[in-house]
Write a protein that holds these residues in place. Sequence first.
Motif, PDB file in Angstrom:
ATOM      1  N   VAL A   1      12.671   6.952   4.946  1.00 48.01           N
ATOM      2  CA  VAL A   1      13.768   7.555   5.583  1.00 48.01           C
ATOM      3  C   VAL A   1      13.255   8.816   6.388  1.00 48.01           C
ATOM      4  O   VAL A   1      12.358   9.685   5.878  1.00 48.01           O
ATOM      5  N   ASN A   2      13.411   8.712   7.516  1.00 50.10           N
ATOM      6  CA  ASN A   2      13.135  10.062   8.688  1.00 50.10           C
ATOM      7  C   ASN A   2      11.401  10.018   8.179  1.00 50.10           C
ATOM      8  O   ASN A   2      11.107  11.317   8.001  1.00 50.10           O
ATOM      9  N   PRO A   3      10.754   8.965   8.449  1.00 49.32           N
ATOM     10  CA  PRO A   3       9.122   8.896   7.982  1.00 49.32           C
ATOM     11  C   PRO A   3       8.623   9.937   8.924  1.00 49.32           C
ATOM     12  O   PRO A   3       8.652  10.259   9.937  1.00 49.32           O
ATOM     13  N   THR A   4       7.588  10.492   8.099  1.00 51.21           N
ATOM     14  CA  THR A   4       6.811  11.548   8.884  1.00 51.21           C
ATOM     15  C   THR A   4       5.304  11.221   8.789  1.00 51.21           C
ATOM     16  O   THR A   4       4.166  11.700   8.854  1.00 51.21           O
ATOM     17  N   ASN A   5       5.004  10.000   8.119  1.00 49.69           N
ATOM     18  CA  ASN A   5       3.682   9.234   7.938  1.00 49.69           C
ATOM     19  C   ASN A   5       3.527   7.846   7.986  1.00 49.69           C
ATOM     20  O   ASN A   5       4.654   7.341   8.163  1.00 49.69           O
ATOM     21  N   VAL A   6       2.511   7.203   8.094  1.00 48.72           N
ATOM     22  CA  VAL A   6       2.318   5.946   8.395  1.00 48.72           C
ATOM     23  C   VAL A   6       2.913   5.010   7.459  1.00 48.72           C
ATOM     24  O   VAL A   6       3.499   4.043   7.595  1.00 48.72           O
ATOM     25  N   MET A   7       2.577   5.334   6.090  1.00 54.44           N
ATOM     26  CA  MET A   7       3.233   4.479   4.904  1.00 54.44           C
ATOM     27  C   MET A   7       4.515   4.579   4.984  1.00 54.44           C
ATOM     28  O   MET A   7       5.074   3.405   5.010  1.00 54.44           O
ATOM     29  N   GLY A   8       5.521   5.465   5.185  1.00 55.99           N
ATOM     30  CA  GLY A   8       6.780   5.552   5.337  1.00 55.99           C
ATOM     31  C   GLY A   8       7.333   4.694   6.426  1.00 55.99           C
ATOM     32  O   GLY A   8       8.368   3.874   5.986  1.00 55.99           O
TER      33      GLY A   8
ATOM     34  N   TYR B   1       0.955  -1.187   0.129  1.00 51.25           N
ATOM     35  CA  TYR B   1       0.154   0.056  -0.048  1.00 51.25           C
ATOM     36  C   TYR B   1       0.865   1.246   0.028  1.00 51.25           C
ATOM     37  O   TYR B   1       1.874   1.336   0.738  1.00 51.25           O
ATOM     38  N   LYS B   2       0.428   2.240  -0.661  1.00 52.08           N
ATOM     39  CA  LYS B   2       1.647   3.234  -1.203  1.00 52.08           C
ATOM     40  C   LYS B   2       1.164   4.730  -0.833  1.00 52.08           C
ATOM     41  O   LYS B   2       1.738   5.724  -0.644  1.00 52.08           O
ATOM     42  N   HIS B   3      -0.320   4.842  -1.015  1.00 54.74           N
ATOM     43  CA  HIS B   3      -0.930   6.168  -0.680  1.00 54.74           C
ATOM     44  C   HIS B   3      -0.824   7.041   0.620  1.00 54.74           C
ATOM     45  O   HIS B   3      -1.308   6.130   1.433  1.00 54.74           O
ATOM     46  N   VAL B   4      -0.016   7.972   0.769  1.00 56.75           N
ATOM     47  CA  VAL B   4       0.484   8.652   2.152  1.00 56.75           C
ATOM     48  C   VAL B   4      -1.162   8.933   2.856  1.00 56.75           C
ATOM     49  O   VAL B   4      -1.195   8.468   4.035  1.00 56.75           O
ATOM     50  N   PRO B   5      -1.940   9.728   2.172  1.00 58.36           N
ATOM     51  CA  PRO B   5      -3.110  10.066   3.030  1.00 58.36           C
ATOM     52  C   PRO B   5      -4.139   9.108   3.376  1.00 58.36           C
ATOM     53  O   PRO B   5      -4.482   8.977   4.541  1.00 58.36           O
ATOM     54  N   LEU B   6      -4.026   8.187   2.525  1.00 57.45           N
ATOM     55  CA  LEU B   6      -4.967   7.086   2.719  1.00 57.45           C
ATOM     56  C   LEU B   6      -4.530   6.112   3.821  1.00 57.45           C
ATOM     57  O   LEU B   6      -5.206   5.625   4.688  1.00 57.45           O
ATOM     58  N   MET B   7      -3.444   5.970   3.900  1.00 55.20           N
ATOM     59  CA  MET B   7      -2.654   4.850   4.792  1.00 55.20           C
ATOM     60  C   MET B   7      -2.569   6.072   6.399  1.00 55.20           C
ATOM     61  O   MET B   7      -2.649   5.113   7.187  1.00 55.20           O
ATOM     62  N   GLU B   8      -2.584   6.997   6.082  1.00 55.37           N
ATOM     63  CA  GLU B   8      -2.621   7.963   7.408  1.00 55.37           C
ATOM     64  C   GLU B   8      -4.037   7.606   8.165  1.00 55.37           C
ATOM     65  O   GLU B   8      -4.200   7.791   9.386  1.00 55.37           O
TER      66      GLU B   8
ATOM     67  N   ASN C   1       9.715   8.698  -6.161  1.00 56.42           N
ATOM     68  CA  ASN C   1       8.399   8.576  -6.905  1.00 56.42           C
ATOM     69  C   ASN C   1       8.607   8.418  -8.195  1.00 56.42           C
ATOM     70  O   ASN C   1       9.685   8.733  -8.956  1.00 56.42           O
ATOM     71  N   VAL C   2       7.581   7.609  -8.933  1.00 58.38           N
ATOM     72  CA  VAL C   2       7.712   7.045 -10.305  1.00 58.38           C
ATOM     73  C   VAL C   2       6.930   7.671 -11.125  1.00 58.38           C
ATOM     74  O   VAL C   2       5.770   7.783 -10.841  1.00 58.38           O
ATOM     75  N   LEU C   3       7.566   8.240 -12.326  1.00 54.81           N
ATOM     76  CA  LEU C   3       6.580   8.967 -13.490  1.00 54.81           C
ATOM     77  C   LEU C   3       5.645   7.983 -13.590  1.00 54.81           C
ATOM     78  O   LEU C   3       5.836   6.784 -14.458  1.00 54.81           O
ATOM     79  N   GLY C   4       4.526   8.468 -13.700  1.00 59.44           N
ATOM     80  CA  GLY C   4       3.257   7.525 -14.263  1.00 59.44           C
ATOM     81  C   GLY C   4       2.727   6.428 -13.644  1.00 59.44           C
ATOM     82  O   GLY C   4       1.997   5.766 -14.228  1.00 59.44           O
ATOM     83  N   SER C   5       3.283   6.345 -12.377  1.00 61.13           N
ATOM     84  CA  SER C   5       2.638   5.157 -11.533  1.00 61.13           C
ATOM     85  C   SER C   5       1.245   5.414 -11.333  1.00 61.13           C
ATOM     86  O   SER C   5       0.811   6.644 -11.198  1.00 61.13           O
ATOM     87  N   ASN C   6       0.527   4.331 -10.999  1.00 59.71           N
ATOM     88  CA  ASN C   6      -0.783   4.375 -10.602  1.00 59.71           C
ATOM     89  C   ASN C   6      -1.012   5.298  -9.412  1.00 59.71           C
ATOM     90  O   ASN C   6      -0.293   5.377  -8.230  1.00 59.71           O
ATOM     91  N   GLY C   7      -1.834   6.716  -9.604  1.00 60.11           N
ATOM     92  CA  GLY C   7      -2.012   7.194  -8.478  1.00 60.11           C
ATOM     93  C   GLY C   7      -0.956   8.595  -8.407  1.00 60.11           C
ATOM     94  O   GLY C   7      -1.122   9.222  -7.458  1.00 60.11           O
ATOM     95  N   SER C   8       0.040   8.609  -9.219  1.00 58.87           N
ATOM     96  CA  SER C   8       1.089   9.555  -8.822  1.00 58.87           C
ATOM     97  C   SER C   8       0.542  10.938  -9.317  1.00 58.87           C
ATOM     98  O   SER C   8      -0.552  10.999 -10.118  1.00 58.87           O
TER      99      SER C   8
ATOM    100  N   ARG D   1      -0.767  17.602   2.932  1.00 65.84           N
ATOM    101  CA  ARG D   1      -1.917  16.529   3.319  1.00 65.84           C
ATOM    102  C   ARG D   1      -1.194  15.974   4.572  1.00 65.84           C
ATOM    103  O   ARG D   1      -0.191  15.740   4.987  1.00 65.84           O
ATOM    104  N   PRO D   2      -2.255  14.873   5.303  1.00 69.26           N
ATOM    105  CA  PRO D   2      -1.853  14.247   6.592  1.00 69.26           C
ATOM    106  C   PRO D   2      -0.564  13.529   6.140  1.00 69.26           C
ATOM    107  O   PRO D   2      -0.613  12.675   5.384  1.00 69.26           O
TER     108      PRO D   2
END
Length: 652
Positions: free
Chosen positions: A433-440, A388-395, A474-481, A567-568
């Motif tokens: 690296v030095n995560p500020t969110n749940v996903m990281g 799972y990779k979307h930061v706000p959703l995982m927050e 970040n990857v160019l063109g990846s889903n949800g980018s 965003r969160p």
Amino acid sequence: MKIPWNFIKKSDIFSHFMSLRYLPRWLVLSVDIVVCIIAFVISYLIAVNLSVTHNQVLALPFTSRLSLLLLFQVIFFWFFHTYSGILRYSGYVDAAKLLLAVFSNAVLLVILNLLFISFLSIHLFYYESILFYSVISFFLLFIIRLAVKTIYDYISQNSGISIPIMIYGTKSAGIAIAKMIRTNENVKYKLVGFVDDDKNSVEKIVMGVKVYKKTEENVKKIISKKAKAIIVSPLKLQTINPQIDLDIFLNNKMSVLITPPMSIWDGDKMPSPKQIKSIQIEDLLERPQIKISTENISSVINNKVVLITGAAGSIGSEIARQLTSFKPQLIVLVDQAETPMHNLILKLKEQYPKQDFSSYLGDIRNLERMKSMMEIYRPDIVFHAAAYKHVPLMEDNPTESIQDNVLGTKNIADLSLKYGVSRFVMVSTDKAVNPTNVMGASKRIAEIYVQSLNKKQEKEDGAVTRFITTRFGNVLGSNGSVIPHFKQQIEKGGPVTVTHPDIIRYFMTIPEACLLVLEAGTMGNGGEIYIFDMGEPVKILDLAKKMIRLAGYIPDVGIPISFTGLRPGEKLYEELLNKKEITQKTHHPKIMIATVREYDFDDISQKINELITYSYLGKNFLTVSQMKSIVPEFISNNSQYERLDVENIIAE
């Protein structure tokens, strides 16, 4: 004069003229014959007025000689196909054909003349008339073609049908594009010049148009006035920095067009009009192609069973495509997304019919299902891209983030060790690296588990499975980018929403990221965390402005930009390294090894098991609190979990 000209331009005269694809061959031949008649009459009149012709007795009357000349001339026109070309595209080749046809005819007439003199002592033609005919007819035939070409070019330029363009680059690819524009009847562009950085090419004339030096002043005052678009040749695109070198055109309201690489042009090494397309933001952000050691990858992958989790995602599917080049025995695709998996397997089997694929629908969180998969396929190598990779959703859903990113990774890693997988390659993120969110933070915990498991097996049993982690941005063109999101907003007329004016991100293309994953995964000895050289970070606000310009609008005029706030869990910039981490070089300049803090497996395993238990219970705050105890550098930002950091500070 302007009023009649504007009236003529708006009338149907031009549309009828320009709609003719080409003049019929019979009409071209008829005009050529008329020209030859005129040329012969003129040449005869000149010859008879010369004193040297008075003693030459002619065997045939004028009309018979004219008919004989025309007969031979038409034969040579047919032999050299002088009338089969399109007049408006006439060039040096057409001139050469005319020259051969006319002077071949002259040679034949001279030979016939000599035969008549030798056997009958009379002349068939005046020698002077043959010479003058050859010169005059060639001149008139060529002038007519040149006139048609000039008139057509002038009308097409002034009727608004063709788009005036310049080509950036004067090497072989740029010249090939120019030839296509000049010779293809379906093309909608008109070449008005070249642009180049090469001092040796500037100010010269190439294919009849000038080469301009690429300077800001030239683009603003000359190039943007003469041309509406610039076509970048594929060779030039490889030698420049697209983010910088093409901005000068975009900022002056010019469209930027590109063609595909020369390796996939048509067989005649020339692009077609359909291959010319507007440049995309992905092209501007793309860097020179990465060189990898294919021999090293092939030696590890060849004839092996390779398993990919998250196979239907952006990274997983590209890894599958790239693996086909190294001829694995079998590629096993694992994902829980039914429709994307179905579509992927159909595409792969169509594109790579000689490669064996197997799809396995299942959730990496389901240990029994994954165990069954391992029993069936017994993979040699695992690429673990499921996450799972979307930061706000995982927050908002931290327990699910733990279930997928931590428990799922633990299941696949444990099973890889149990079933003797030789290499386990985990795809991680710079957000670890030095995560500020749940996903990281969840990805960092997964990194810790994999690395500590590798260390444990090395101490106890020696290296059975090499656990390797790859970390990139970040990857160019990846889903949800962000790029597809911006495109949708621009298509709707805006506004384009940017979270913060100063936010920056690192970007890679999907193929570039996957190439480095393959390279790092096959070079690793186990326990490494590989980080990739992501190049220079990109300011998201600048990215949005470029995308708006590429769509033909002016930022904040045609399409507004609004700032929505972070965003969160989001931070202004991402890092590839913790401040306490240092790097070691590898044989590949784009890949480095991060020296990170090591954890004892038994200790960390107990904490992770507790974390997973909390996630099963659906306890969000308890789950995040445990994450912070495992990853002390996890400091929440713009999140409801910031209170946990305050409580920790007070407790200390």
